[in-house]
Scaffold this motif. Structure first.
Motif, PDB file in Angstrom:
ATOM      1  N   UNK A  34      -3.501   1.347  -3.544  1.00 23.08           N
ATOM      2  CA  UNK A  34      -3.249   3.014  -2.647  1.00 23.08           C
ATOM      3  C   UNK A  34      -4.780   3.303  -2.458  1.00 23.08           C
ATOM      4  N   UNK A  35      -5.364   3.464  -3.615  1.00 20.93           N
ATOM      5  CA  UNK A  35      -6.696   4.060  -3.655  1.00 20.93           C
ATOM      6  C   UNK A  35      -7.669   3.348  -2.738  1.00 20.93           C
ATOM      7  N   UNK A  36      -7.657   2.081  -2.851  1.00 22.68           N
ATOM      8  CA  UNK A  36      -8.519   1.304  -2.053  1.00 22.68           C
ATOM      9  C   UNK A  36      -8.310   1.349  -0.605  1.00 22.68           C
ATOM     10  N   UNK A  37      -6.814   1.579  -0.161  1.00 24.92           N
ATOM     11  CA  UNK A  37      -6.415   1.773   1.242  1.00 24.92           C
ATOM     12  C   UNK A  37      -7.065   3.073   1.713  1.00 24.92           C
ATOM     13  N   UNK A  38      -7.063   4.356   0.985  1.00 30.27           N
ATOM     14  CA  UNK A  38      -7.547   5.596   1.266  1.00 30.27           C
ATOM     15  C   UNK A  38      -9.229   5.291   1.678  1.00 30.27           C
ATOM     16  N   UNK A  39      -9.881   4.547   0.869  1.00 36.07           N
ATOM     17  CA  UNK A  39     -11.213   4.225   0.854  1.00 36.07           C
ATOM     18  C   UNK A  39     -11.767   3.167   2.223  1.00 36.07           C
ATOM     19  N   UNK A  40     -10.670   2.154   2.432  1.00 38.60           N
ATOM     20  CA  UNK A  40     -11.382   1.085   3.228  1.00 38.60           C
ATOM     21  C   UNK A  40     -10.568   1.173   4.467  1.00 38.60           C
ATOM     22  N   UNK A  41      -9.517   1.745   4.808  1.00 40.29           N
ATOM     23  CA  UNK A  41      -8.366   1.675   5.962  1.00 40.29           C
ATOM     24  C   UNK A  41      -8.331   2.815   6.899  1.00 40.29           C
ATOM     25  N   UNK A  42      -9.246   3.900   6.527  1.00 43.30           N
ATOM     26  CA  UNK A  42      -8.986   4.952   7.321  1.00 43.30           C
ATOM     27  C   UNK A  42     -10.292   4.833   8.338  1.00 43.30           C
ATOM     28  N   UNK A  48      -4.821   2.239   9.008  1.00 40.24           N
ATOM     29  CA  UNK A  48      -4.318   1.040   9.790  1.00 40.24           C
ATOM     30  C   UNK A  48      -4.177   0.155   8.307  1.00 40.24           C
ATOM     31  N   UNK A  49      -2.984  -0.434   8.044  1.00 42.71           N
ATOM     32  CA  UNK A  49      -2.546  -0.963   6.766  1.00 42.71           C
ATOM     33  C   UNK A  49      -1.624  -2.085   7.154  1.00 42.71           C
ATOM     34  N   UNK A  50      -1.724  -3.360   6.860  1.00 40.09           N
ATOM     35  CA  UNK A  50      -0.977  -4.293   6.748  1.00 40.09           C
ATOM     36  C   UNK A  50      -0.542  -4.895   5.375  1.00 40.09           C
ATOM     37  N   UNK A  51       0.867  -5.013   5.265  1.00 39.71           N
ATOM     38  CA  UNK A  51       1.326  -5.724   3.965  1.00 39.71           C
ATOM     39  C   UNK A  51       2.261  -6.832   4.208  1.00 39.71           C
ATOM     40  N   UNK A  52       2.650  -7.632   3.171  1.00 36.86           N
ATOM     41  CA  UNK A  52       3.276  -8.587   3.320  1.00 36.86           C
ATOM     42  C   UNK A  52       4.928  -8.595   3.355  1.00 36.86           C
ATOM     43  N   UNK A  53       5.379  -7.414   3.050  1.00 39.83           N
ATOM     44  CA  UNK A  53       6.854  -7.111   2.962  1.00 39.83           C
ATOM     45  C   UNK A  53       7.340  -5.775   3.432  1.00 39.83           C
ATOM     46  N   UNK A  54       8.485  -5.622   3.713  1.00 39.52           N
ATOM     47  CA  UNK A  54       8.902  -4.218   4.165  1.00 39.52           C
ATOM     48  C   UNK A  54       9.110  -3.488   2.854  1.00 39.52           C
ATOM     49  N   UNK A  55       9.301  -3.955   1.831  1.00 35.11           N
ATOM     50  CA  UNK A  55       9.491  -2.914   0.537  1.00 35.11           C
ATOM     51  C   UNK A  55       7.997  -2.322   0.250  1.00 35.11           C
ATOM     52  N   UNK A  56       7.081  -3.458   0.440  1.00 29.12           N
ATOM     53  CA  UNK A  56       5.800  -2.937   0.091  1.00 29.12           C
ATOM     54  C   UNK A  56       5.351  -1.898   1.048  1.00 29.12           C
ATOM     55  N   UNK A  57       5.603  -2.181   2.248  1.00 27.72           N
ATOM     56  CA  UNK A  57       5.156  -1.116   3.463  1.00 27.72           C
ATOM     57  C   UNK A  57       5.804   0.439   3.286  1.00 27.72           C
ATOM     58  N   UNK A  58       7.340   0.427   2.733  1.00 28.77           N
ATOM     59  CA  UNK A  58       7.614   1.665   2.458  1.00 28.77           C
ATOM     60  C   UNK A  58       7.325   2.083   1.228  1.00 28.77           C
ATOM     61  N   UNK A  60       3.988   1.658   0.264  1.00 24.03           N
ATOM     62  CA  UNK A  60       2.837   2.290   0.605  1.00 24.03           C
ATOM     63  C   UNK A  60       2.478   3.525   1.343  1.00 24.03           C
ATOM     64  N   UNK A  61       3.623   3.703   2.416  1.00 24.81           N
ATOM     65  CA  UNK A  61       3.874   4.914   3.046  1.00 24.81           C
ATOM     66  C   UNK A  61       4.354   6.088   2.003  1.00 24.81           C
ATOM     67  N   UNK A  62       4.943   6.183   1.189  1.00 32.06           N
ATOM     68  CA  UNK A  62       5.254   6.971   0.179  1.00 32.06           C
ATOM     69  C   UNK A  62       4.102   7.590  -0.609  1.00 32.06           C
ATOM     70  N   UNK A  75      -0.174  13.279   6.062  1.00 31.82           N
ATOM     71  CA  UNK A  75      -0.140  12.298   6.991  1.00 31.82           C
ATOM     72  C   UNK A  75       1.161  12.303   7.971  1.00 31.82           C
ATOM     73  N   UNK A  76       0.970  11.802   9.208  1.00 35.14           N
ATOM     74  CA  UNK A  76       2.142  12.077  10.272  1.00 35.14           C
ATOM     75  C   UNK A  76       1.735  11.070  11.165  1.00 35.14           C
ATOM     76  N   UNK A  77       2.740  11.030  12.168  1.00 37.62           N
ATOM     77  CA  UNK A  77       2.714  10.051  13.344  1.00 37.62           C
ATOM     78  C   UNK A  77       2.839   8.693  12.690  1.00 37.62           C
ATOM     79  N   UNK A  78       3.546   8.310  11.580  1.00 34.66           N
ATOM     80  CA  UNK A  78       3.770   7.170  11.402  1.00 34.66           C
ATOM     81  C   UNK A  78       4.688   6.291  12.478  1.00 34.66           C
ATOM     82  N   UNK A  79       4.123   5.131  12.145  1.00 32.12           N
ATOM     83  CA  UNK A  79       4.681   4.006  13.110  1.00 32.12           C
ATOM     84  C   UNK A  79       4.388   2.710  12.752  1.00 32.12           C
ATOM     85  N   UNK A  80       5.631   1.803  12.932  1.00 31.47           N
ATOM     86  CA  UNK A  80       5.409   0.239  12.260  1.00 31.47           C
ATOM     87  C   UNK A  80       6.209  -0.637  13.221  1.00 31.47           C
TER      88      UNK A  80
END
Length: 369
Positions: A34-42, A48-58, A60-62, A75-80
């Motif tokens: 999660x910390x790495x996503x904030x640093x590298x995916x913004x 923009x983030x891609x994960x392997x499963x729907x459980x991981x996506x949920x 990650x969003x939270x 954070x808002x305007x979520x889409x998947x």
């Protein structure tokens, strides 16, 4: 000071620093991913983030929502591309295009992801072009080619002919608003006809098949044919992040060793000449009053079938201007010096170059050789 001006030159830098600092300050409370996503995916305010499963996506969003809230970011305007993930996100935090949709039956829309057209339903990238009415000039062609937004280079094979056409127009020194020749205008019209077909071209966002499973590691192998018009690279065995280390440097080295490429891309050499001595360019003296003879070397001389290398030089004794010591080779200057019939002067052009005129000097050269 707790706020920054919106739209200032420093605003993006300040916002990015605040986001990075939020990740660092809360690194112990959240998972490393999660910390790495904030640093590298913004990218500014888009994540923009891609994960392997729907459980991981949920999950990650939270977790992303929680860690960003620590720094005052909402954070808002979520889409998947997963309807299940969209249903798990509160409606007020979804993108406005899907807030009023029935996620069970309605068709998911086409969204923009950093300027690219992303078809959520099929999870593919696509391109939308609007054929603009532009004159057939350098300026008009450049305007149309630049309007084709392709940050990932997916359309490079298609856009390359148009860019080569612009290069050809530059070589012909055509002005910006000058109509291009008929032979080139036909190439441009053919390219415009193909441009209308771009909207039908789609590329999968995920290159891994759906039923492939979880890969242990990933490699990207890229092969490209050599070309005299466009730079090509050959990169093999990259890291899992698909970052080709020193790819541009490797391509430049290959091109620099290619003899054909060096001939086609070589620059013309400009002959450099030293300034003439002052005695030769005086405004009140008739032309060819002072004629200079420059001694240089080494030069190659052919004797029979053999090539010999000789050095020719001269040295003047600074006395009355009539004595001259010369090394072998000065006889070859006789044909040139015989055209002078008037005693003039000696002059020093530089530390290693001398010039002289006059019948006395010619006789001295011929006598000593």
């Amino acid at each position: 000071m707790k706020v920054h001006l919106f739209g200032a030159v420093s605003s993006p830098s300040c916002a990015n620093y605040a986001l990075q600092r939020t990740a660092d300050d809360n690194a112990q409370q959240f998972p490393a991913e999660v910390v790495d996503t904030v640093k590298r995916n913004f990218y500014v305010d888009d994540c923009l983030k891609s994960v392997a499963s729907e459980e991981e996506a949920e999950h990650m969003v939270n977790r992303l929502t929680d860690i960003c809230a620590k720094g005052g970011f909402k954070l808002s305007k979520w889409i998947s591309n997963s309807r299940t993930v969209l249903m798990s996100i509160p409606e007020e935090r979804r993108a406005k295009e899907i807030k009023d949709l029935d996620l069970d039956t309605d068709q998911l829309p086409v969204e923009r992801a950093l300027g690219l057209q992303w078809c959520i339903a099929t999870d593919k990238f696509q391109f939308r072009t609007s054929l603009q009415d532009r004159p057939t000039t350098r300026r008009g062609i450049l305007s149309v080619v630049s309007s084709l937004y392709d940050p990932l280079g997916i359309l490079s094979p298609f856009s390359m002919p148009a860019k080569l056409l612009l290069q050809e127009l530059c070589r012909q020194n055509l002005k910006w608003d000058e109509v291009i020749p008929h032979s080139l205008s036909q190439r441009w019209r053919d390219w415009l006809e193909d441009l209308q077909l771009i909207s039908k071209f789609k590329v999968k966002r995920c290159i891994k098949p759906n039923c492939f499973g979880r890969p242990d590691r990933a490699q990207l192998h890229h092969f490209s044919d050599a070309s005299q018009d466009g730079k090509s690279t050959h990169a093999v065995k990259t890291k899992t992040k698909y970052w080709i280390l020193n790819a541009n440097s490797a391509a430049r080295k290959i091109i620099s060793r290619c003899i054909t490429c060096r001939r086609n891309r070589g620059k013309f050499v400009e002959q450099k000449m030293a300034d003439l001595p002052e005695e030769r360019v005086l405004p009140d003296i008739a032309p060819f009053t002072n004629v200079g003879v420059d001694y240089f070397g080494p030069i190659s001389v052919k004797r029979g079938r053999s090539l010999l290398k000789r050095r020719y030089s001269s040295k003047r004794i600074m006395d009355d201007g009539e004595s001259l010591k010369c090394k072998p080779g000065c006889k070859r200057l006789g044909a040139f010096c015989e055209t002078t019939n008037k005693d003039q002067c000696f002059g020093k052009a530089s530390d290693k170059t001398y010039f002289a005129t006059g019948s006395l000097i010619v006789k001295k050269i011929l006598n000593e050789n």
